[in-house]
Motif scaffolding. Structure first.
Motif, short mmCIF file in Angstrom:
data_model
loop_
_atom_site.label_atom_id
_atom_site.label_comp_id
_atom_site.label_asym_id
_atom_site.label_seq_id
_atom_site.Cartn_x
_atom_site.Cartn_y
_atom_site.Cartn_z
N UNK A 61 -6.41 0.81 -1.84
CA UNK A 61 -5.53 0.08 -0.93
C UNK A 61 -5.54 0.68 0.46
N UNK A 62 -5.53 2.01 0.54
CA UNK A 62 -5.55 2.67 1.85
C UNK A 62 -6.87 2.42 2.56
N UNK A 82 0.84 -1.20 0.00
CA UNK A 82 0.00 0.00 0.00
C UNK A 82 0.88 1.25 0.00
N UNK A 83 1.92 1.24 0.79
CA UNK A 83 2.84 2.38 0.84
C UNK A 83 3.50 2.60 -0.52
N UNK A 84 3.91 1.52 -1.17
CA UNK A 84 4.53 1.64 -2.49
C UNK A 84 3.54 2.21 -3.51
N UNK A 85 2.28 1.80 -3.45
CA UNK A 85 1.27 2.33 -4.37
C UNK A 85 1.05 3.82 -4.12
N UNK A 86 1.05 4.23 -2.86
CA UNK A 86 0.89 5.65 -2.56
C UNK A 86 2.10 6.46 -3.04
N UNK A 87 3.29 5.93 -2.85
CA UNK A 87 4.49 6.62 -3.31
C UNK A 87 4.50 6.75 -4.83
N UNK A 88 4.08 5.69 -5.52
CA UNK A 88 4.03 5.71 -6.98
C UNK A 88 3.01 6.74 -7.47
N UNK A 89 1.85 6.80 -6.82
CA UNK A 89 0.85 7.78 -7.25
C UNK A 89 1.33 9.21 -7.00
N UNK A 141 -4.29 9.79 -17.48
CA UNK A 141 -5.09 8.58 -17.21
C UNK A 141 -4.32 7.61 -16.32
N UNK A 142 -3.04 7.42 -16.64
CA UNK A 142 -2.19 6.52 -15.84
C UNK A 142 -2.10 7.03 -14.40
N UNK A 143 -1.97 8.33 -14.26
CA UNK A 143 -1.87 8.94 -12.94
C UNK A 143 -3.17 8.76 -12.15
N UNK A 144 -4.30 8.97 -12.80
CA UNK A 144 -5.58 8.82 -12.11
C UNK A 144 -5.82 7.37 -11.67
N UNK A 145 -5.43 6.42 -12.51
CA UNK A 145 -5.57 5.01 -12.13
C UNK A 145 -4.67 4.70 -10.93
N UNK A 146 -3.45 5.21 -10.92
CA UNK A 146 -2.54 4.98 -9.79
C UNK A 146 -3.09 5.59 -8.51
N UNK A 147 -3.70 6.77 -8.63
CA UNK A 147 -4.29 7.42 -7.45
C UNK A 147 -5.44 6.58 -6.91
N UNK A 148 -6.29 6.07 -7.81
CA UNK A 148 -7.42 5.25 -7.37
C UNK A 148 -6.95 3.96 -6.72
N UNK A 149 -5.92 3.33 -7.29
CA UNK A 149 -5.38 2.10 -6.69
C UNK A 149 -4.85 2.38 -5.28
#
Length: 106
Positions: free
Chosen positions: A83-84, A47-54, A71-79
């Motif tokens: 997760x959070x 979850x931390x890695x997904x937040x850092x990536x977004x 679009x890629x950024x918005x998908x990463x933010x939603x993921x």
């Protein structure tokens, strides 16, 4: 009815095991991990890695990097947000279980 569903995106390191390993240990405990605590630590790291990536992708979009799409950024933010939220629900359930156990009559 016993129904077991394993999400496609769940890392194999925390996926539940159905077989019993030699010596009577099952799942992550047999793999040398610490069982539930190891799986929880891995999930929190994910979850931390997904937040850092977004966050990184957000900064790249703000800097107008042409290689990073909105679009890629918005998908990463939603993921990261999903997760959070899942982590928050697990934490709330664990706190509730701890409270219930502490309030039990002995």
């Amino acid at each position: 009815m016993d129904l077991k569903l394993t999400p496609v995106s769940m890392p194999s390191s925390i996926r539940p095991s159905t077989g019993i390993k030699p010596g009577g240990a099952t799942g992550a405990a047999a793999a040398g991990g610490a069982g539930f605590s190891g799986a929880l630590k891995d999930a929190l790291g994910s979850v931390s890695a997904a937040q850092n990536e977004s966050t990184r992708l957000q900064k790249e979009v703000q800097m107008e990097n042409p290689k990073v799409s909105l679009e890629e950024t918005m998908v990463a933010i939603q993921k990261a947000q999903i997760g959070f939220q899942a982590t928050l629900h697990v934490r709330n359930r664990m706190v509730q279980a701890y409270t219930d156990i502490m309030n039990m009559q002995v």
